[in-house]
Design a protein around this motif. Structure first.
Motif, PDB file in Angstrom:
ATOM      1  N   PHE A  79       0.642 -16.516  16.884  1.00  0.00           N
ATOM      2  CA  PHE A  79      -0.376 -15.510  17.209  1.00  0.00           C
ATOM      3  C   PHE A  79      -1.352 -16.122  18.201  1.00  0.00           C
ATOM      4  CE2 PHE A  79       1.399 -13.288  13.739  1.00  0.00           C
ATOM      5  CZ  PHE A  79       1.529 -14.172  12.680  1.00  0.00           C
ATOM      6  N   THR A 102      -4.981  -9.674  14.192  1.00  0.00           N
ATOM      7  CA  THR A 102      -4.654  -8.760  13.090  1.00  0.00           C
ATOM      8  C   THR A 102      -3.402  -9.198  12.355  1.00  0.00           C
ATOM      9  OG1 THR A 102      -5.587  -6.918  14.329  1.00  0.00           O
ATOM     10  CG2 THR A 102      -4.175  -6.364  12.483  1.00  0.00           C
ATOM     11  N   LYS A 103      -2.338  -9.485  13.124  1.00  0.00           N
ATOM     12  CA  LYS A 103      -1.074  -9.823  12.475  1.00  0.00           C
ATOM     13  C   LYS A 103      -1.134 -11.194  11.811  1.00  0.00           C
ATOM     14  CE  LYS A 103       1.769  -6.530  14.819  1.00  0.00           C
ATOM     15  NZ  LYS A 103       2.370  -6.118  16.065  1.00  0.00           N
ATOM     16  N   PHE A 136      -2.719 -10.356   8.492  1.00  0.00           N
ATOM     17  CA  PHE A 136      -1.790  -9.660   7.610  1.00  0.00           C
ATOM     18  C   PHE A 136      -0.698 -10.600   7.119  1.00  0.00           C
ATOM     19  CE2 PHE A 136      -0.022  -5.904   5.785  1.00  0.00           C
ATOM     20  CZ  PHE A 136       1.353  -6.007   5.875  1.00  0.00           C
ATOM     21  N   THR A 137      -0.148 -11.384   8.020  1.00  0.00           N
ATOM     22  CA  THR A 137       0.930 -12.310   7.646  1.00  0.00           C
ATOM     23  C   THR A 137       0.442 -13.327   6.622  1.00  0.00           C
ATOM     24  OG1 THR A 137       1.811 -12.062   9.878  1.00  0.00           O
ATOM     25  CG2 THR A 137       2.696 -13.851   8.563  1.00  0.00           C
ATOM     26  N   TRP A 186      -5.637  -3.292   0.955  1.00  0.00           N
ATOM     27  CA  TRP A 186      -4.292  -3.758   0.652  1.00  0.00           C
ATOM     28  C   TRP A 186      -4.119  -4.055  -0.832  1.00  0.00           C
ATOM     29  CZ3 TRP A 186      -4.686  -7.520   5.360  1.00  0.00           C
ATOM     30  CH2 TRP A 186      -4.453  -6.802   6.543  1.00  0.00           C
ATOM     31  N   PHE A 246       2.012  -0.503  -0.936  1.00  0.00           N
ATOM     32  CA  PHE A 246       1.887  -1.562   0.077  1.00  0.00           C
ATOM     33  C   PHE A 246       3.132  -1.554   0.958  1.00  0.00           C
ATOM     34  CE2 PHE A 246      -0.303  -4.976   1.857  1.00  0.00           C
ATOM     35  CZ  PHE A 246       0.567  -6.047   2.106  1.00  0.00           C
ATOM     36  N   PRO A 247       2.941  -1.556   2.318  1.00  0.00           N
ATOM     37  CA  PRO A 247       4.084  -1.274   3.199  1.00  0.00           C
ATOM     38  C   PRO A 247       5.160  -2.348   3.337  1.00  0.00           C
ATOM     39  CG  PRO A 247       2.092  -1.669   4.479  1.00  0.00           C
ATOM     40  CD  PRO A 247       1.673  -1.616   3.049  1.00  0.00           C
ATOM     41  N   THR A 248       4.999  -3.474   2.646  1.00  0.00           N
ATOM     42  CA  THR A 248       6.088  -4.422   2.717  1.00  0.00           C
ATOM     43  C   THR A 248       6.356  -5.067   1.369  1.00  0.00           C
ATOM     44  OG1 THR A 248       7.029  -6.272   3.962  1.00  0.00           O
ATOM     45  CG2 THR A 248       4.709  -6.415   3.435  1.00  0.00           C
ATOM     46  N   LYS A 249       7.483  -5.724   1.262  1.00  0.00           N
ATOM     47  CA  LYS A 249       7.890  -6.260  -0.022  1.00  0.00           C
ATOM     48  C   LYS A 249       7.170  -7.575  -0.287  1.00  0.00           C
ATOM     49  CE  LYS A 249      12.124  -7.199  -2.552  1.00  0.00           C
ATOM     50  NZ  LYS A 249      12.858  -8.408  -2.156  1.00  0.00           N
ATOM     51  N   VAL A 261       0.739  -3.578  11.408  1.00  0.00           N
ATOM     52  CA  VAL A 261       0.512  -3.975  10.016  1.00  0.00           C
ATOM     53  C   VAL A 261       0.588  -2.755   9.097  1.00  0.00           C
ATOM     54  CG1 VAL A 261      -0.875  -5.963  10.687  1.00  0.00           C
ATOM     55  CG2 VAL A 261      -2.011  -3.852  10.061  1.00  0.00           C
ATOM     56  N   GLU A 262       0.226  -1.573   9.635  1.00  0.00           N
ATOM     57  CA  GLU A 262       0.321  -0.354   8.819  1.00  0.00           C
ATOM     58  C   GLU A 262       1.762  -0.078   8.413  1.00  0.00           C
ATOM     59  OE1 GLU A 262      -1.431  -0.620  11.554  1.00  0.00           O
ATOM     60  OE2 GLU A 262      -3.489  -0.044  11.039  1.00  0.00           O
ATOM     61  N   LEU A 263       2.710  -0.567   9.228  1.00  0.00           N
ATOM     62  CA  LEU A 263       4.123  -0.413   8.894  1.00  0.00           C
ATOM     63  C   LEU A 263       4.631  -1.613   8.107  1.00  0.00           C
ATOM     64  CD1 LEU A 263       5.577   0.850  12.300  1.00  0.00           C
ATOM     65  CD2 LEU A 263       5.073   2.222  10.301  1.00  0.00           C
ATOM     66  N   GLY A 264       3.724  -2.529   7.745  1.00  0.00           N
ATOM     67  CA  GLY A 264       4.150  -3.721   7.031  1.00  0.00           C
ATOM     68  C   GLY A 264       4.844  -4.727   7.931  1.00  0.00           C
ATOM     69  N   MET A 265       4.628  -4.602   9.235  1.00  0.00           N
ATOM     70  CA  MET A 265       5.243  -5.495  10.220  1.00  0.00           C
ATOM     71  C   MET A 265       6.751  -5.561  10.067  1.00  0.00           C
ATOM     72  SD  MET A 265       2.507  -8.613  10.622  1.00  0.00           S
ATOM     73  CE  MET A 265       3.413  -9.559  11.802  1.00  0.00           C
ATOM     74  N   GLN A 266       7.374  -4.436   9.722  1.00  0.00           N
ATOM     75  CA  GLN A 266       8.827  -4.428   9.637  1.00  0.00           C
ATOM     76  C   GLN A 266       9.389  -3.151  10.238  1.00  0.00           C
ATOM     77  OE1 GLN A 266       8.892  -4.783   5.284  1.00  0.00           O
ATOM     78  NE2 GLN A 266       9.972  -2.833   5.190  1.00  0.00           N
ATOM     79  N   MET A 277       9.204   0.433   5.579  1.00  0.00           N
ATOM     80  CA  MET A 277       9.628   0.554   4.189  1.00  0.00           C
ATOM     81  C   MET A 277       9.801   2.019   3.814  1.00  0.00           C
ATOM     82  SD  MET A 277       7.714  -1.088   0.979  1.00  0.00           S
ATOM     83  CE  MET A 277       8.653  -2.502   0.535  1.00  0.00           C
TER      84      MET A 277
END
Lengths: 78, 262
Positions: A16, A22-23, A26-27, A65, A74-77, B111-116, B120
Motif C-alpha cells: 500500500f 484504506t485498504k 481494512f487488510t 465492521w 461482514f463482506p469477507t470471510k 473494502v465495502e466488497l471485502g476486497m474480493q 461475497m
C-alpha cells in the motif's frame, strides 16, 4: 518522570505505497481477526495487526465492521 | 431531355425517414427514462415502434435505390464501407467503456466488497457450462457466415442460403440460451457493482446480438430474392462484419467477465 511514551504508527507496507491507506487499514483489521481466530486471542504476534489497524483505521469504521461481524454481514470471510 | 449525372455519387432524394427515425430515437430514449423513473413502459414501446418502423422503411428504400435503381456505384460502395467501419469502431469504444467500468471495480475491489471479486454472496455462472456453449455457438456462426461469403463469391447460391440460415439459427440459439441464463440467474443487476457491470456489459452485448441477427436475417431474405451478385453484396458484407464484431466482444466478455471474473 514517567517513562517515555513510545509514539508510533503502522510501518510502511509496500503493498500500500500510496496516500490512500484504506485498504491497508481494512487488510490489517481482517488479518487481526483471522489471526486471533486461527491462533487464539492471546497469541502475541497478532498484536502487530491490532496495532496497525488501531493506528490506521477511523474508529467509526472499526465499530461498523465489528457490528457487521456480529450481524453476519461482514463482506469477507474471517 | 434526360437527366445526366456527370459524377458517380448518389444524391439521395428527399425522404421522411431520417426525421422520423430521429423522432423515434428521441421518444425511445425519453421512454427509457420514464420507464426507469416511473415504471411505465408505454412511451418506450411507442418509441421502439417508431424507430423500428422508420428504420425498416429507410433501409428498404436503400435496397430499392441500390438493387432496383442501380444507383450504388463503386464510389458509393466505398463510402458505405468506410461508414460501416467507422460505425463499428465507434461501437468498440462504446463497449470499451463498459469493460473499463468492469476492470475498475474488479481489479482492486473496494473494502465495502471485502476486497474480493466476486463479492461475497455472489454466485457467478460456471464458465464451463452455458457460457462455454454460447462461445462455441458464436464461433461456429462466424465460420458459417464466412462460408456464406465464399459461397456468394463463388456463385454457389444454394450453399450460401443454407449457411446464412444456419448463421441466423445459431444467433437465435445464442439469444435463447442467454435469455434463459438471465431468467435463472441467482443475482440481479441490483446486486452490488458485480451485478451492474455484469448486466450492463452482457446486456448491451445481447442487444447487439439481436440487432446482428436481424441484419443477417434481412440479408438472407435479400439473398433469397436474388438482390446480391457475386461482386456486389455489401448489405451482406456489412452484416457479416457486424456479426464478427459481436463475436469478438463476446470472446472478451467470456474471458474477462465470465472466466477471470468468477
Amino acid at each position: 518522570m514517567a517513562d517515555e511514551v513510545k509514539i508510533g504508527t503502522a510501518p510502511f507496507d509496500p503493498r500500500f505505497p500510496n496516500q490512500n491507506q484504506t485498504k491497508h487499514c481494512f487488510t490489517s483489521f481482517v488479518d487481526y481477526k483471522r489471526c486471533t481466530k486461527l491462533r487464539g486471542e492471546d497469541y502475541a504476534p497478532c498484536k502487530y495487526f491490532e496495532k496497525a489497524y488501531n493506528s490506521l483505521c477511523p474508529n467509526a469504521w472499526v465499530e461498523k465492521w465489528e457490528s457487521q461481524i456480529e450481524e453476519g454481514t461482514f463482506p469477507t470471510k474471517i | 431531355m434526360m437527366v445526366v449525372k456527370k459524377h458517380p455519387f448518389h444524391m439521395v432524394d428527399m425522404s421522411p425517414w431520417p426525421l422520423s427515425t430521429s423522432i423515434g430515437a428521441l421518444v425511445m430514449t425519453t421512454g427509457l427514462v420514464k420507464w426507469f423513473n416511473q415504471f411505465n413502459i408505454n412511451l418506450l414501446i411507442i418509441g421502439l415502434l417508431i424507430t423500428v418502423i422508420s428504420s425498416f422503411q429507410w433501409w428498404r428504400d436503400i435496397s430499392r435505390e441500390s438493387t432496383y435503381q442501380g444507383l450504388h456505384t463503386k464510389k458509393v460502395l466505398s463510402g458505405m464501407k468506410l461508414g460501416m467501419v467507422l460505425f463499428i469502431i465507434s461501437e468498440v469504444f462504446f463497449f470499451l467503456s463498459f469493460f473499463w467500468a468492469f476492470f475498475h471495480s474488479s481489479l482492486s475491489p473496494s473494502v465495502e466488497l471485502g476486497m474480493q471479486w466476486p463479492p461475497m454472496g455472489i454466485q457467478p455462472f460456471n464458465p464451463m457450462q452455458i457460457p462455454l456453449l454460447n462461445t462455441i455457438i458464436l464461433l461456429s456462426s462466424g465460420v458459417s457466415v464466412t462460408y456464406t461469403h465464399h459461397s456468394i463469391l463463388e456463385k454457389t447460391m444454394t450453399h450460401s442460403k443454407k449457411s446464412l440460415m444456419l448463421t441466423v439459427i445459431l444467433g437465435l440459439y445464442f439469444s435463447c440460451l442467454q435469455a434463459l441464463e438471465y431468467w435463472e440467474a441467482p443475482f440481479s443487476m441490483a446486486d452490488s457493482v458485480y451485478g451492474s457491470t455484469f448486466f450492463m456489459a452482457t446486456g448491451f452485448h445481447g442487444i447487439h446480438v439481436i440487432v446482428g441477427t436481424t441484419f443477417l436475417f434481412i440479408s438472407l431474405i435479400r439473398l433469397m430474392k436474388n438482390h446480391f451478385s457475386s461482386y456486389h453484396h455489401f448489405g451482406f458484407e456489412a452484416a457479416a462484419w457486424y456479426w464478427h464484431f459481436v463475436d469478438v466482444v463476446w470472446l472478451f466478455l467470456y474471458i474477462n467477465v465470465y472466466w477471470w471474473g468468477a
